[in-house]
Design a protein around this motif. Structure first.
Motif, PDB file in Angstrom:
ATOM      1  N   SER A 283      44.966  44.283  11.799  1.00  0.00           N
ATOM      2  CA  SER A 283      44.037  45.177  10.288  1.00  0.00           C
ATOM      3  C   SER A 283      42.955  45.523  11.738  1.00  0.00           C
ATOM      4  O   SER A 283      43.705  45.481  12.334  1.00  0.00           O
ATOM      5  CB  SER A 283      43.567  43.073  10.087  1.00  0.00           C
ATOM      6  N   LEU A 284      42.498  45.798  10.553  1.00  0.00           N
ATOM      7  CA  LEU A 284      40.959  46.627  11.227  1.00  0.00           C
ATOM      8  C   LEU A 284      40.428  46.063  12.141  1.00  0.00           C
ATOM      9  O   LEU A 284      40.184  47.026  12.665  1.00  0.00           O
ATOM     10  CB  LEU A 284      40.449  47.648  10.141  1.00  0.00           C
ATOM     11  N   LYS A 285      40.419  44.887  11.535  1.00  0.00           N
ATOM     12  CA  LYS A 285      39.327  43.870  12.383  1.00  0.00           C
ATOM     13  C   LYS A 285      40.693  44.179  14.476  1.00  0.00           C
ATOM     14  O   LYS A 285      39.508  43.851  14.757  1.00  0.00           O
ATOM     15  CB  LYS A 285      38.921  42.443  11.719  1.00  0.00           C
TER      16      LYS A 285
ATOM     17  N   GLU B  72      37.565  47.857  21.476  1.00  0.00           N
ATOM     18  CA  GLU B  72      36.495  47.260  22.569  1.00  0.00           C
ATOM     19  C   GLU B  72      37.052  46.448  23.612  1.00  0.00           C
ATOM     20  O   GLU B  72      36.306  47.170  24.807  1.00  0.00           O
ATOM     21  CB  GLU B  72      35.520  46.179  21.166  1.00  0.00           C
ATOM     22  N   GLN B  73      37.694  46.107  23.413  1.00  0.00           N
ATOM     23  CA  GLN B  73      38.441  45.188  24.339  1.00  0.00           C
ATOM     24  C   GLN B  73      38.873  46.431  25.784  1.00  0.00           C
ATOM     25  O   GLN B  73      38.429  46.499  26.873  1.00  0.00           O
ATOM     26  CB  GLN B  73      39.702  44.623  24.615  1.00  0.00           C
ATOM     27  N   ALA B  74      39.503  48.160  25.463  1.00  0.00           N
ATOM     28  CA  ALA B  74      39.517  48.915  26.350  1.00  0.00           C
ATOM     29  C   ALA B  74      38.623  49.683  26.963  1.00  0.00           C
ATOM     30  O   ALA B  74      38.804  49.421  28.070  1.00  0.00           O
ATOM     31  CB  ALA B  74      40.496  49.843  25.416  1.00  0.00           C
ATOM     32  N   LYS B  75      37.665  49.518  26.034  1.00  0.00           N
ATOM     33  CA  LYS B  75      36.083  50.153  26.381  1.00  0.00           C
ATOM     34  C   LYS B  75      35.599  49.259  27.502  1.00  0.00           C
ATOM     35  O   LYS B  75      35.179  49.974  28.588  1.00  0.00           O
ATOM     36  CB  LYS B  75      35.084  50.563  25.614  1.00  0.00           C
ATOM     37  N   LEU B  76      35.585  48.007  27.220  1.00  0.00           N
ATOM     38  CA  LEU B  76      34.741  46.915  27.772  1.00  0.00           C
ATOM     39  C   LEU B  76      35.988  46.335  29.600  1.00  0.00           C
ATOM     40  O   LEU B  76      35.921  46.484  31.092  1.00  0.00           O
ATOM     41  CB  LEU B  76      35.106  45.329  27.407  1.00  0.00           C
ATOM     42  N   ASN B  77      37.057  46.857  29.771  1.00  0.00           N
ATOM     43  CA  ASN B  77      38.045  47.134  30.713  1.00  0.00           C
ATOM     44  C   ASN B  77      38.341  48.275  31.533  1.00  0.00           C
ATOM     45  O   ASN B  77      38.690  48.512  32.801  1.00  0.00           O
ATOM     46  CB  ASN B  77      39.965  46.688  29.853  1.00  0.00           C
TER      47      ASN B  77
END
Length: 90
Positions: free
Chosen positions: A75-77, A84-89
């Protein structure tokens, strides 16, 4: 949540969506077969069964796209969460 649990939950969700589509399609066929039979036996000079057949058919097509279309796997969500997880990691 472990990866196997997440995979199980995702698989379960997909199966439930597919089963929902199968049930929807089955009801569509049975009800419209009844409407066609009713139409042809009671008023064979007018083919009114076409309208519910086509109207509901449009709904079936959209349901199929939602279940089996390209966005049905993620899904888009979920995609946004992964970004966002990739950015935070990093």
């Amino acid at each position: 949540m472990a990866k196997t649990e997440k995979n199980y939950d995702l698989a379960k969700e997909r199966v439930e969506k597919k089963m929902g589509f199968v049930i929807h399609s089955g009801v569509y066929v049975v009800v419209n077969a009844g409407l066609i039979a009713l139409n042809l036996t009671r008023s064979p000079d007018k083919y009114w069964f076409i309208w519910p057949l086509c109207g509901w058919g449009i709904g079936i097509v959209f349901h199929a796209i939602k279940v089996f279309g390209p966005s049905s796997t993620t899904s888009l969500k979920e995609k946004m969460i992964e970004k966002e997880q990739a950015k935070l990691n990093h």
